[in-house]
Write an enzyme that holds these catalytic residues in place. Structure first.
Site, mmCIF file in Angstrom:
data_model
loop_
_atom_site.group_PDB
_atom_site.id
_atom_site.type_symbol
_atom_site.label_atom_id
_atom_site.label_comp_id
_atom_site.label_asym_id
_atom_site.label_seq_id
_atom_site.Cartn_x
_atom_site.Cartn_y
_atom_site.Cartn_z
ATOM 1 N N THR A 87 0.870 -1.174 0.000
ATOM 2 C CA THR A 87 0.000 0.000 0.000
ATOM 3 C C THR A 87 0.908 1.225 0.000
ATOM 4 O O THR A 87 1.654 1.438 0.955
ATOM 5 C CB THR A 87 -0.894 0.032 1.251
ATOM 6 O OG1 THR A 87 -1.653 -1.170 1.311
ATOM 7 C CG2 THR A 87 -1.836 1.228 1.202
ATOM 8 N N LYS A 162 -7.784 1.415 -3.146
ATOM 9 C CA LYS A 162 -7.425 0.987 -1.776
ATOM 10 C C LYS A 162 -7.592 2.138 -0.773
ATOM 11 O O LYS A 162 -8.195 1.960 0.294
ATOM 12 C CB LYS A 162 -5.980 0.485 -1.777
ATOM 13 C CG LYS A 162 -5.340 0.283 -0.434
ATOM 14 C CD LYS A 162 -5.688 -1.034 0.202
ATOM 15 C CE LYS A 162 -5.106 -1.125 1.611
ATOM 16 N NZ LYS A 162 -5.482 -2.337 2.292
ATOM 17 N N LYS A 237 -1.694 4.998 8.602
ATOM 18 C CA LYS A 237 -0.902 5.097 7.361
ATOM 19 C C LYS A 237 -1.833 5.287 6.149
ATOM 20 O O LYS A 237 -1.626 6.182 5.327
ATOM 21 C CB LYS A 237 -0.073 3.824 7.182
ATOM 22 C CG LYS A 237 0.602 3.732 5.820
ATOM 23 C CD LYS A 237 1.222 2.368 5.540
ATOM 24 C CE LYS A 237 1.606 2.304 4.060
ATOM 25 N NZ LYS A 237 2.256 1.053 3.680
HETATM 26 P P1 NAD Z 1 6.166 -5.732 7.269
HETATM 27 O O1 NAD Z 1 6.906 -4.593 7.865
HETATM 28 O O2 NAD Z 1 5.868 -6.936 8.106
HETATM 29 O O3 NAD Z 1 6.941 -6.253 5.956
HETATM 30 C C1 NAD Z 1 7.651 -5.419 5.094
HETATM 31 C C2 NAD Z 1 8.949 -6.132 4.745
HETATM 32 O O4 NAD Z 1 9.678 -5.339 3.808
HETATM 33 C C3 NAD Z 1 9.857 -6.359 5.958
HETATM 34 O O5 NAD Z 1 10.141 -7.737 6.103
HETATM 35 C C4 NAD Z 1 11.099 -5.543 5.627
HETATM 36 O O6 NAD Z 1 12.305 -6.152 6.085
HETATM 37 C C5 NAD Z 1 11.032 -5.511 4.108
HETATM 38 N N1 NAD Z 1 11.829 -4.435 3.547
HETATM 39 C C6 NAD Z 1 11.946 -3.149 4.012
HETATM 40 N N2 NAD Z 1 12.800 -2.464 3.229
HETATM 41 C C7 NAD Z 1 13.230 -3.332 2.272
HETATM 42 C C8 NAD Z 1 14.122 -3.210 1.180
HETATM 43 N N3 NAD Z 1 14.750 -2.056 0.911
HETATM 44 N N4 NAD Z 1 14.330 -4.299 0.395
HETATM 45 C C9 NAD Z 1 13.693 -5.461 0.650
HETATM 46 N N5 NAD Z 1 12.822 -5.643 1.667
HETATM 47 C C10 NAD Z 1 12.597 -4.585 2.472
HETATM 48 O O7 NAD Z 1 4.816 -5.111 6.684
HETATM 49 P P2 NAD Z 1 3.502 -5.913 6.207
HETATM 50 O O8 NAD Z 1 2.496 -5.919 7.312
HETATM 51 O O9 NAD Z 1 3.923 -7.189 5.561
HETATM 52 O O10 NAD Z 1 2.936 -4.888 5.119
HETATM 53 C C11 NAD Z 1 3.481 -4.809 3.818
HETATM 54 C C12 NAD Z 1 2.602 -3.889 2.982
HETATM 55 O O11 NAD Z 1 1.271 -4.408 2.943
HETATM 56 C C13 NAD Z 1 2.485 -2.463 3.537
HETATM 57 O O12 NAD Z 1 2.515 -1.554 2.465
HETATM 58 C C14 NAD Z 1 1.149 -2.461 4.244
HETATM 59 O O13 NAD Z 1 0.568 -1.178 4.301
HETATM 60 C C15 NAD Z 1 0.364 -3.415 3.367
HETATM 61 N N6 NAD Z 1 -0.764 -4.070 4.030
HETATM 62 C C16 NAD Z 1 -0.591 -4.644 5.260
HETATM 63 C C17 NAD Z 1 -1.669 -5.269 5.884
HETATM 64 C C18 NAD Z 1 -1.524 -5.921 7.237
HETATM 65 O O14 NAD Z 1 -2.536 -6.273 7.854
HETATM 66 N N7 NAD Z 1 -0.306 -6.151 7.733
HETATM 67 C C19 NAD Z 1 -2.921 -5.307 5.234
HETATM 68 C C20 NAD Z 1 -3.052 -4.754 3.964
HETATM 69 C C21 NAD Z 1 -1.958 -4.129 3.382
#
Ligand code: NAD
Length: 294
Positions: A87, A162, A237
């Site tokens: 997102t 979204k 966010k």
């Molecule tokens: P998270 O922080 O658990 O995962 C993100 C991952 O990206 C981490 O493992 C981090 O190490 C990795 N990362 C960061 N910088 C990086 C880089 N430069 N290169 C490679 N990897 C890198 O977050 P999440 O909960 O998995 O969310 C991911 C996305 O999904 C976000 O944009 C969030 O808004 C969206 N989202 C999350 C949810 C939820 O319930 N968690 C629901 C819908 C959407």
């Protein structure tokens, strides 16, 4: 299919695991998170992209996405699809799509709803922006990772859908919580409040599916001490992204702005305890804050 996967956190990890379970060859890179079993570990994002037909990203923000895309694009095979499921702001999604197109690649922005539970169960909803032929290439992957996919138009439109959806969600959850707190003070039983509203014109997903009041309605994070679920900081966010977009296109979104302020205070305000709790815990905040105390 040969897939590269970058960003294997709470969402990306289980999504990649489902792709492996469905028989796809997944090469993954994440600087921090542990890769799920069956994902081939790579030293960097470019290595994960090499030779892949589709490269999936699931990253925290637009800035991170732009940085990662700059590494991925030169490493990707001609004609491959860059499928971003994070997102992020609409501008970043469109900038990444332009970068990919200039290199002869195809890009899709495909944010999801359904949370960590939906990612693990393979029941996410994908909202997709980008060219139809790229959607067709990625369709088998959407089928594995999700239950529903809506093609919303050109690049950026997935993110637009979204943030509009989540702005509605933030505002309806906030007003549902304040209505429960008002009902409490008026002496109305919560069960009666639920029975009326969930079958009347005040009904919404926020009350009928994800009721913020513990002990009434279907089981929800409220019944689990407000453990997320969908964390309040993630709602904040998404609300901020909606307001950033509204400023850019000169849209008037007063309720979205109000919900953003409420969640800002809840997550970041002094003496508030929203961080790390489900976004429906806003009810507890309204229970403890009367009008006169403000
Ligand atoms: P998270 O922080 O658990 O995962 C993100 C991952 O990206 C981490 O493992 C981090 O190490 C990795 N990362 C960061 N910088 C990086 C880089 N430069 N290169 C490679 N990897 C890198 O977050 P999440 O909960 O998995 O969310 C991911 C996305 O999904 C976000 O944009 C969030 O808004 C969206 N989202 C999350 C949810 C939820 O319930 N968690 C629901 C819908 C959407």
């Amino acid at each position: 299919m040969k897939i590269g996967f970058v960003g294997l956190g709470n969402m990306g990890g289980p999504m990649a695991a489902n792709l492996v379970a469905a028989g796809h060859a997944v090469a993954g890179y994440d600087p921090v998170s542990v890769l799920p079993e069956g994902v081939r570990p790579c030293a960097d994002a470019a290595q994960a992209a090499a030779g892949a037909e589709v490269v999936i990203t699931m990253l925290p923000s637009g800035d991170v996405l732009r940085g990662v895309a700059a590494q991925l694009v030169p490493a990707m095979a001609p004609g491959a699809v860059l499928l971003d499921c994070s997102t992020v702001d609409v501008d970043s999604a469109r900038a990444v799509a332009d970068l990919a197109a200039a290199a002869g690649l195809r890009a899709l922005d495909a944010p999801v709803s359904g949370g960590v539970g939906g990612a693990a169960a393979g029941t996410l909803t994908f909202m997709v922006g980008g060219p139809s032929d790229a959607v067709e290439t990625a369709r088998p992957l959407f089928d594995v990772m999700g239950a529903r996919m809506v093609h919303c138009g050109p690049a950026g439109n997935g993110q637009a859908a979204k943030i509009c959806n989540n702005m509605i969600l933030g505002a309806t959850m906030a007003v549902t919580c304040e209505a429960f707190a008002l009902a409490d003070r008026l002496g109305l039983e919560r069960q009666a409040m639920f029975d009326v509203v969930s079958t009347s014109s005040g009904n919404s997903w926020s009350i009928s599916t994800y009721c913020p009041a513990p002990g009434v309605g279907p089981v929800s994070p409220a019944d689990n001490d407000y453990r997320p679920g969908f964390a309040a900081e993630l709602m904040l966010k998404d609300l901020r992204l909606s307001q950033q977009a509204a400023v850019q296109v000169d849209a008037d979104t007063p309720l979205g702005a109000c919900a953003t302020t409420l969640y800002e205070n809840f997550v970041e305000g002094p003496g508030e305890d929203g961080r790390g709790r489900d976004f429906s815990a806003l009810l507890a905040r309204f229970e403890s804050h009367g009008r006169r105390a403000q």
